[in-house]
Design a protein around this motif. Structure first.
Motif, PDB file in Angstrom:
ATOM      1  N   UNK A   1       0.804  -1.150   0.005  1.00 28.49           N
ATOM      2  CA  UNK A   1      -0.089  -0.081  -0.027  1.00 28.49           C
ATOM      3  C   UNK A   1       0.667   1.192   0.083  1.00 28.49           C
ATOM      4  N   UNK A   2       0.327   2.589  -0.517  1.00 28.95           N
ATOM      5  CA  UNK A   2       1.123   3.689  -0.569  1.00 28.95           C
ATOM      6  C   UNK A   2       1.521   3.952   0.837  1.00 28.95           C
ATOM      7  N   UNK A   3       0.832   3.866   1.728  1.00 30.65           N
ATOM      8  CA  UNK A   3       1.073   3.962   3.174  1.00 30.65           C
ATOM      9  C   UNK A   3       2.526   3.645   3.503  1.00 30.65           C
TER      10      UNK A   3
ATOM     11  N   UNK B   1       5.751  -5.101  -5.690  1.00 33.12           N
ATOM     12  CA  UNK B   1       5.962  -6.422  -5.065  1.00 33.12           C
ATOM     13  C   UNK B   1       5.085  -6.996  -4.493  1.00 33.12           C
ATOM     14  N   UNK B   2       4.862  -8.231  -4.643  1.00 33.54           N
ATOM     15  CA  UNK B   2       3.781  -9.026  -4.013  1.00 33.54           C
ATOM     16  C   UNK B   2       4.155  -9.881  -2.774  1.00 33.54           C
ATOM     17  N   UNK B   3       5.550  -9.896  -2.584  1.00 33.82           N
ATOM     18  CA  UNK B   3       5.975 -10.831  -1.661  1.00 33.82           C
ATOM     19  C   UNK B   3       5.990 -10.015   0.065  1.00 33.82           C
TER      20      UNK B   3
ATOM     21  N   UNK C   1      17.350  -3.792  -5.076  1.00 35.53           N
ATOM     22  CA  UNK C   1      16.812  -3.391  -6.355  1.00 35.53           C
ATOM     23  C   UNK C   1      17.435  -1.939  -6.725  1.00 35.53           C
ATOM     24  N   UNK C   2      17.746  -1.219  -5.799  1.00 44.24           N
ATOM     25  CA  UNK C   2      18.428   0.061  -5.947  1.00 44.24           C
ATOM     26  C   UNK C   2      19.635   0.052  -7.013  1.00 44.24           C
ATOM     27  N   UNK C   3      20.534  -0.949  -6.507  1.00 46.28           N
ATOM     28  CA  UNK C   3      21.764  -1.248  -7.212  1.00 46.28           C
ATOM     29  C   UNK C   3      21.235  -1.632  -8.642  1.00 46.28           C
ATOM     30  N   UNK C   4      20.426  -2.481  -8.811  1.00 44.07           N
ATOM     31  CA  UNK C   4      20.027  -2.945  -9.874  1.00 44.07           C
ATOM     32  C   UNK C   4      19.461  -2.166 -10.988  1.00 44.07           C
ATOM     33  N   UNK C   5      18.597  -0.941 -10.376  1.00 45.65           N
ATOM     34  CA  UNK C   5      18.403   0.276 -11.276  1.00 45.65           C
ATOM     35  C   UNK C   5      19.099   1.156 -11.630  1.00 45.65           C
TER      36      UNK C   5
END
Length: 165
Positions: free
Chosen positions: A4-6, A47-49, A64-68
């Motif tokens: 969720x956004x929160x 992300x659904x996990x 994920x940041x490094x991959x981006x």
């Protein structure tokens, strides 16, 4: 179930600074770092996990940041930022510019990332290996080589200048 956004906002509040700094170290400029952070947060929203712990969430986010950041480097239109532009960007975001900092920022990306995660964030070599998708021994070698390069750059010039006096 997507996050969720929160929850994404809270994660950004908790880990956004670390993520931004890592992306900045990796990319070398403010704009690419901000793009990588934004893309990372989009991945988090999708992300659904579930995360086992806060530590797991932070590691996932940084990985994920490094991959981006890597993805940004692969794009054909990517421009190279000069060292002078990087220093201006660092001053703009309030990062201290010292001889050590400048030397760290001049290291190749793989060394710079390892140094940042180890000394600034405090990760172990095993944790860094997971984030960088490398072996622990490779991370230790990167750190060793980076320290050697920094020593040569920071210590050697001072010895040369004192011998001339």
């Amino acid at each position: 179930m997507k996050h969720e956004e929160r929850e994404v906002r809270q994660t950004y509040n908790d880990y956004g600074d670390d993520l931004y700094r890592l992306c900045y170290f990796y990319t070398g400029n403010v704009h690419d770092a901000m793009d990588a952070v934004q893309n990372t947060l989009v991945h988090l929203m999708e992300y659904t996990g579930t995360f086992e712990s806060e530590s797991h969430k932070k590691s996932w986010l940084l990985k994920v940041g490094v991959n981006e950041c890597r993805q940004l480097h692969r794009q054909w239109w990517r421009r190279k930022v000069t060292a002078d532009e990087s220093l201006i960007d660092m001053e703009r975001v309030g990062v201290r510019t010292s001889d050590v900092w400048e030397s760290v920022m001049s290291l190749p990306t793989k060394y710079r990332t390892a140094i940042y995660l180890y000394y600034y964030v405090g990760y172990s070599t095993e944790e860094i290996a997971k984030i960088m998708e490398k072996q622990s021994s490779t991370v230790r070698s990167l750190l060793l080589r980076a320290r050697k390069k920094l020593k040569e750059e920071l210590v050697e010039p001072q010895a040369d200048s004192s011998s001339r006096i």
